[in-house]
Design a protein around this motif. Sequence first.
Motif, mmCIF file in Angstrom:
data_model
loop_
_atom_site.group_PDB
_atom_site.id
_atom_site.type_symbol
_atom_site.label_atom_id
_atom_site.label_comp_id
_atom_site.label_asym_id
_atom_site.label_seq_id
_atom_site.Cartn_x
_atom_site.Cartn_y
_atom_site.Cartn_z
ATOM 1 N N LEU A 167 6.201 -11.576 -21.759
ATOM 2 C CA LEU A 167 6.687 -10.251 -22.130
ATOM 3 C C LEU A 167 7.201 -9.515 -20.895
ATOM 4 O O LEU A 167 6.674 -9.672 -19.791
ATOM 5 C CB LEU A 167 5.563 -9.449 -22.789
ATOM 6 N N ASN A 168 8.202 -8.713 -21.091
ATOM 7 C CA ASN A 168 8.805 -7.924 -20.008
ATOM 8 C C ASN A 168 7.991 -6.650 -19.830
ATOM 9 O O ASN A 168 8.141 -5.690 -20.588
ATOM 10 C CB ASN A 168 10.260 -7.599 -20.353
ATOM 11 N N CYS A 169 7.083 -6.657 -18.850
ATOM 12 C CA CYS A 169 6.097 -5.578 -18.708
ATOM 13 C C CYS A 169 6.228 -4.851 -17.379
ATOM 14 O O CYS A 169 6.637 -5.417 -16.370
ATOM 15 C CB CYS A 169 4.675 -6.137 -18.783
ATOM 16 N N GLU A 170 5.810 -3.597 -17.418
ATOM 17 C CA GLU A 170 5.602 -2.813 -16.203
ATOM 18 C C GLU A 170 4.192 -2.245 -16.287
ATOM 19 O O GLU A 170 3.792 -1.707 -17.332
ATOM 20 C CB GLU A 170 6.625 -1.673 -16.107
ATOM 21 N N TYR A 171 3.431 -2.355 -15.206
ATOM 22 C CA TYR A 171 2.048 -1.893 -15.175
ATOM 23 C C TYR A 171 1.936 -0.671 -14.281
ATOM 24 O O TYR A 171 2.480 -0.638 -13.178
ATOM 25 C CB TYR A 171 1.116 -3.011 -14.666
ATOM 26 N N LEU A 172 1.199 0.321 -14.785
ATOM 27 C CA LEU A 172 1.059 1.574 -14.058
ATOM 28 C C LEU A 172 -0.354 2.112 -14.262
ATOM 29 O O LEU A 172 -0.861 2.126 -15.388
ATOM 30 C CB LEU A 172 2.084 2.591 -14.584
ATOM 31 N N LYS A 173 -1.000 2.519 -13.167
ATOM 32 C CA LYS A 173 -2.336 3.085 -13.299
ATOM 33 C C LYS A 173 -2.283 4.386 -14.084
ATOM 34 O O LYS A 173 -1.363 5.182 -13.930
ATOM 35 C CB LYS A 173 -2.941 3.320 -11.916
ATOM 36 N N ILE A 174 -3.294 4.597 -14.913
ATOM 37 C CA ILE A 174 -3.309 5.734 -15.831
ATOM 38 C C ILE A 174 -3.272 7.075 -15.101
ATOM 39 O O ILE A 174 -2.751 8.072 -15.626
ATOM 40 C CB ILE A 174 -4.549 5.669 -16.760
#
Length: 608
Positions: A85-92
């Motif tokens: 999956l084309n994802c971007e991760y970011l801390k809440i």
Amino acid sequence: MKNRKNLVFILIIILMSAILIQVFRSEILESVFRIRQKQKTIDFKYISTEIPDSCNKILVLFSKKDKGSKDLFNNIFHTFRMAKLNCEYLKIDSDKVTEEVKRLKYDDLLVIGTERVYELKNYKSILEYVNNGGKAVFLVREYFPVFDEMVGIVQNRGFLNDIIAGYKSTAKFFPGLDEIEIKDKKVSNSILDVDLDKDVKVLAVAEKRPIVWIHEYGKGKVLYVNSTLLMDKANRGLLLQYTAYINDYFLTTIFNGKIVDIDDFPAPIKSGRDEIIYNHYHMNNRQFYRNIWWSFLYNLAKKYNLKYTGLVIGTYSNDTMSPIRKLNKQELNDIKYFGRKLAELNGEIGVHGYNHNSLALEGQMEFEKYGYIPWESLETMEEGLKVLKDELEKLFGDVKILTYVPPSNIISRDGKIAVKKVFKDVKVFAGLYTGEKEKGVLYQEFGKDPDMPDTYDFPRISAGYRYDEKLMWDIYNGIAHYGIFNHFIHPDDLLDIKRSKGMTWREMEKNFERIIKEVYNNFPFLVPMTDYEAYINYLKLEKLKVYTKKVDNTIYIYYENGVVPIYHFLRSKEKVKRVEGGYCKLIDNDRNLYLIEGRSPVVKVVLE
């Protein structure tokens, strides 16, 4: 005269037949019947295309500040990684959350992967995103009343004190998985005690309490998981399928394989006879395993399109000190017989061990629990493996051993070093996918082994002959997650009342065929593979990147570093009319689920 000639002719035939029988019984023809098991030359032809900027993406908001959040993040990361999956991760708690949420398009997806939503710097950006047509998935319950209206809660009494056990789906979303009802703590839920809006669509319950639902908010939609069940690694298939549920379409990449390992096989057969066999078949153990057990597995493979990987044990002696003894004639005969039977089915011969003592030194595992004996040294481990290697070469020729599975799924780093030093061609270490934490147990993620970088980990997801809801839950989660069925059994499970669950062989074979048949009927397209073939297939997917976008009535699939064919599950609310650059198969009409086979750098899925 004529009769005499006929008599002579008959005697010659009888004599030649007798000679041939003796030749076949002897080892004169051993060199003719070699097992050809070689390491393949890997030369993939990659396909790629230019990726447009406007492809769909998933924004994942996460935290690692507590154990639950860490567990959930690991499940999200590995699930989405393998699904390509084309994802971007970011801390809440990042200052960039508002900015990144505003960039999301209507067919993108926002995933909340932590209960620490109170750390958001600007929660209103999420309310606005959903209200204006966006879609959000909350993968864990959290007490944050400002989101109650958006997620469909009208009365929130906070966390329920008790843990709620079980799971029951009230909607169809994935074959097999949504048909299983779990009634015990195989699935555990810490939930909010809530009353829901009347327009909420409940997707799953536990002890009659809602744990998954969908709610429309403004122009958008939210899927809410009122539980901690997705913190459990065993439930990754559920995690992925719920993530995929609310978008108009959602594409995941799958492995598309089924693997069956037989641990302790080929191996010496227990001598004599056991009552559970003799009382039903009037055979000793060796006769039973040759004539009944193997015949069943052979016919099963032919009927349901299976390949087996057998993991050899040389002896059941407890030798762990030098000098290590050679294998005796009966041990070698059993290994030779079943090794050739396995080869007849195009199976793979891998290694389990010289004996059934896990490759660990003093202090590296709980020896007393298993009745095992620590190995004297790393060098003695190598000595035992070298004895096995030499014997296998005498039996089968220059056979390349490509897979290693540790006895009792326990191995130390020293043990891995010993395996790789003796069996230099090993490419697969196969351990366990889930289980209770224990010293030395080989729990794995799919991918490169952390200790041996040129070797890959390929965990087995399910085990045993007995059909029950808990086992099928694990199996269907594996298929829903990665499109993989990876199962293992032991020949001697019948002789162990704990592992056989007290069943006779007739009951065990009936149960096991039910498992295999159900998987085959629901997913007949899964490709049978040995462990080494699965390793090759994993390498094909390792560098792959997949992107999608929808323009008018067409879903475009773009590949970077793809090796065709590439397989996907597609969930689409609109029916597929045709596929250009690949093929399509409807898996289930009620669940809007398709199998897509990509064959070109750009695949076009045209909808009706």
